[in-house]
Design a protein around this motif. Structure first.
Motif, PDB file in Angstrom:
ATOM      1  N   ARG A   1      -8.167  10.202  -3.970  1.00 25.32           N
ATOM      2  CA  ARG A   1      -8.102   9.839  -2.756  1.00 25.32           C
ATOM      3  C   ARG A   1      -9.665   9.437  -3.602  1.00 25.32           C
ATOM      4  O   ARG A   1     -10.169   8.664  -2.654  1.00 25.32           O
TER       5      ARG A   1
ATOM      6  N   GLN B   1       0.413  -1.347  -0.139  1.00 24.31           N
ATOM      7  CA  GLN B   1      -0.062  -0.021   0.195  1.00 24.31           C
ATOM      8  C   GLN B   1       0.945   1.443   0.541  1.00 24.31           C
ATOM      9  O   GLN B   1       1.004   2.304  -0.579  1.00 24.31           O
TER      10      GLN B   1
ATOM     11  N   THR C   1      -3.959   5.469   1.868  1.00 19.52           N
ATOM     12  CA  THR C   1      -5.258   6.389   1.137  1.00 19.52           C
ATOM     13  C   THR C   1      -5.025   7.638   1.463  1.00 19.52           C
ATOM     14  O   THR C   1      -4.765   8.968   0.706  1.00 19.52           O
TER      15      THR C   1
ATOM     16  N   VAL D   1     -10.353   6.515  -5.406  1.00 21.49           N
ATOM     17  CA  VAL D   1      -9.929   5.085  -4.563  1.00 21.49           C
ATOM     18  C   VAL D   1     -11.047   4.922  -3.872  1.00 21.49           C
ATOM     19  O   VAL D   1     -11.496   3.928  -3.386  1.00 21.49           O
ATOM     20  N   THR D   2     -11.729   6.523  -3.143  1.00 23.58           N
ATOM     21  CA  THR D   2     -12.913   6.075  -1.791  1.00 23.58           C
ATOM     22  C   THR D   2     -13.740   5.190  -2.191  1.00 23.58           C
ATOM     23  O   THR D   2     -14.765   4.585  -1.849  1.00 23.58           O
TER      24      THR D   2
ATOM     25  N   VAL E   1       0.741   4.252  -2.816  1.00 26.13           N
ATOM     26  CA  VAL E   1       0.831   5.649  -2.325  1.00 26.13           C
ATOM     27  C   VAL E   1       1.829   6.655  -3.059  1.00 26.13           C
ATOM     28  O   VAL E   1       1.802   7.602  -3.608  1.00 26.13           O
TER      29      VAL E   1
ATOM     30  N   GLN F   1      -8.415  -0.729  -0.181  1.00 20.58           N
ATOM     31  CA  GLN F   1      -9.246  -0.227   0.375  1.00 20.58           C
ATOM     32  C   GLN F   1     -10.558  -0.624   0.294  1.00 20.58           C
ATOM     33  O   GLN F   1     -11.102  -0.712   1.216  1.00 20.58           O
TER      34      GLN F   1
ATOM     35  N   SER G   1      -7.215   0.514  -4.594  1.00 19.97           N
ATOM     36  CA  SER G   1      -8.394   0.150  -4.324  1.00 19.97           C
ATOM     37  C   SER G   1      -8.973  -0.698  -4.367  1.00 19.97           C
ATOM     38  O   SER G   1      -9.690  -0.547  -3.057  1.00 19.97           O
TER      39      SER G   1
END
Length: 630
Positions: free
Chosen positions: A583, A470, A574, A586-587, A474, A515, A512
């Motif tokens: 962001r 992760q 994230t 991804v969310t 990022v 997440q 993603s």
């Protein structure tokens, strides 16, 4: 008989009556002639009585007779005048006949004399014409003593003036006229004249050559410019002499240009303005730019002077000769220019300065080559300097990239772009700030980007590989995003931008997925996902471990907490994404996965066969979607 008399009387009475009637009927007052006649008759007598009326006829006849006498007297005078005129005419006729006879006699006597006179006059006109032709021939096909003295060199006299060229042009015209005479068959006169004029012309051209040699040695031609142009016009007929003068001019102007260049470097302009160029040697860009600008200013002036010098030459290839002279004139400055520029280039002023110098030299190379028109020593020197500057720039750029990449691994705790990435991109912006000076620099852009971006991307992948998945994703996203943002400012980078976008999308997809897994796990939905997607084997779902009503109610409670604060379940990695768009991407992907699983759960809870209380889930999928802003 008595009857005949009666008839005659009646006829007479009839005639008389008609006459009387005619007289009575006539209106005498309207007849002007009758009135005038009556007025005249009234002057014959003063008294109108019987006597005068009876004598009227006689008076008229007497007056008529008197008038005839007057006419006769007048005509007598006219007759006498005519008789006198006739006698005069007869006398004149006799005189004319006498004169004609004398003229005939004189004509026969003077005929021979007139013939001789005519022959003499004809011979005189012929001689005059021959004299004029001879004078014109002499004036056109020979030089006067004064003209010969103009062409001949005198002790102490070296200057050439307009009169010299006028006489020299006359000599050339005499040569052309002699060719016409040869074509017309006058070979003797033409050949003799041509031999004499050839000797005169050779002597004149020799004197003109010596004067031109002396004149072109003067660095400032000044007033001799028009005379030099005419001198070269005449010397072009002698190719060897013409070449000697051109070479002397080239040598003279080469030395003058070198002297002026050195003075501009060390002395400056008149009165110290502008200042000497070497005073700015500590500023590489200005120093090199001032030297090249001086050459850029000097070359067109030299080209204009050469063009004016050869403007009258029509028997040589003017463009070729002009280019040769200009090439030779500028060769002298190659060595001092090359020495100074090479000294600057090898002193390692930095990649940014080196690239500015490369574009500066490239710009002046194109500009000056447009003036020179043919390959020359100066154009070769500028090409070599440009290549040296570019190679030095690439070497310095690679060295800078290597030194910056050595610091990429430091400072990755916050997963923000590494300081090395920021500094390299700053270096790239500084370098490319001047890449649009000339069009040729557009070809440098892919090379420069490869030199910077490829090693940077490779090092970023190595650094990301050493981090947790992760954090590595990022880290790559943040660094590649900054790199893509920088490259998007320039043209012709579409392919590289597409490649970077692909790499960013790959990292975003990986992040993603992590997440979404984290989100489902935090809501205790992850164990239910396989059961919800498989459809089961007919066993009520509420009896399956992990899907009992208490677990569903716990999931609903946690979901309510998430809906009130959607960011509470974001991964720490994230949260470290610098781009809000990333962001959100991804969310949104995680929320869509959550919505899909929740929709399956809501369907299962609503199905009576699963044994759930429908009130376990208070929110429908549509309400959840609206609250998650999907």
């Amino acid at each position: 008989m008595p009857e005949d008399t009666t008839s005659d009387d009646s006829k007479a009475d009839s005639v008389l009556s008609r006459k009387l009637k005619k007289i009575l009927d006539s209106k005498l007052e309207s007849d002007k002639d009758t009135v005038d006649a009556l007025k005249e008759l009234s002057t014959f007598f003063q008294d109108n009585n019987l006597k005068t009326r009876r004598n009227l006829r006689g008076e008229i006849e007497r007056r008529n007779l008197q008038i005839n006498h007057d006419f006769l007297s007048a005509f007598q005078t006219v007759k006498e005048s005519l008789d006198s005129l006739h006698s005069n005419v007869v006398g004149m006729s006799e005189s004319c006949q006498t004169m004609q006879a004398r003229l005939s006699a004189s004509k026969s006597v003077t005929h021979q004399l007139m013939r001789q006179t005519t022959e003499v006059q004809s011979a005189t006109r012929s001689l005059q014409m021959q004299q004029e032709v001879a004078m014109k021939f002499r004036d056109r096909l020979s030089l006067s003593q004064g003209e010969l003295e103009v062409l001949q060199a005198k002790p102490g006299q070296h200057r050439i003036d307009q009169e010299f060229f006028t006489v020299l042009e006359k000599v050339g015209r005499i040569h052309r006229d002699c060719r016409v005479l040869l074509a017309a068959g006058h070979q003797t006169a033409a050949l003799g004249t041509m031999d004499r004029m050839a000797e005169v012309q050779e002597a004149a051209l020799d004197r003109l050559y010596r004067w031109a040699q002396s004149a072109v040695r003067n660095t400032e031609i000044g007033d001799n410019g028009p005379q030099l142009a005419k001198a070269l016009h005449h010397l072009q007929e002698r190719e060897l002499l013409f070449q000697y003068v051109v070479e002397e001019y080239t040598s003279s102007r080469r030395a003058a240009m070198v002297r002026s260049f050195i003075e501009a470097l060390t002395v400056g302009g008149p009165g110290g303005t502008p200042r000497p160029i070497e005073m700015h040697a500590h500023e590489p860009t200005r120093y090199v730019g001032d030297m090249l600008a001086w050459l850029h200013q000097a070359c067109p002036g030299e080209a204009e002077n050469i063009s004016q010098l050869l403007r009258l030459c029509d028997q040589v290839e003017k463009e070729k000769v002009e280019a040769k002279i200009l090439s030779g004139t500028t060769e002298g400055v190659c060595r001092p220019l090359k020495t100074r520029v090479e000294q600057i280039l090898v002193s390692e002023p930095g990649a940014v300065v080196l690239y500015r110098l490369t574009n500066l030299i490239r710009f002046y190379e194109n500009t000056i080559n447009g003036v020179l028109k043919v390959p020359s020593g100066l154009s070769t020197t500028l090409t070599e300097l440009q290549q040296l500057s570019y190679s030095q720039f690439m070497s310095m750029l690679q060295s800078s990239v290597t030194s910056h990449l050595a610091r990429v691994e430091g400072g990755v705790g916050d997963l923000a772009p590494a300081p090395a990435t920021t500094s390299l991109l700053g270096l790239l912006r500084d370098v490319l700030a001047g890449h649009s000076v000339v069009d040729a620099s557009q070809d440098d852009l892919p090379v420069i980007l490869s030199c910077v971006a490829d090693p940077l991307t490779h090092q970023l992948h190595q650094t990301a590989a050493s981090l947790p998945s992760q954090d590595g994703a990022v880290f790559m996203i943040n660094n590649l995003h900054q790199l893509r943002t920088t490259l998007s400012l320039y043209q012709t980078t579409e392919a590289r931008l597409k490649e970077l976008s692909t790499q960013i999308d790959t990292s975003l997809a990986s992040l993603s997925k992590d997440q979404a897994t984290h989100l489902l796990s935090s809501l205790s939905l992850l164990p239910m996902t396989p059961l919800l997607s498989s459809g089961g084997d007919g066993t009520p779902l509420s009896t399956v471990p992990g899907c009992h009503p208490q677990a569903v109610l716990s999931c609903a409670s946690r979901l309510d907490s998430l809906l009130s604060a959607p960011d509470i379940l974001l991964l720490p990695a994230t949260r470290l994404l610098l781009s809000s768009q990333h962001r959100r991407q991804v969310t949104q992907h995680a929320f869509k996965e959550l919505l899909s699983v929740y929709s399956s759960l809501h369907t299962a809870v609503s199905d009576p066969t699963n044994g759930y209380d429908p009130s376990l889930l208070s929110k429908t999928p549509d309400q959840v979607s609206q609250l998650l802003q999907l």
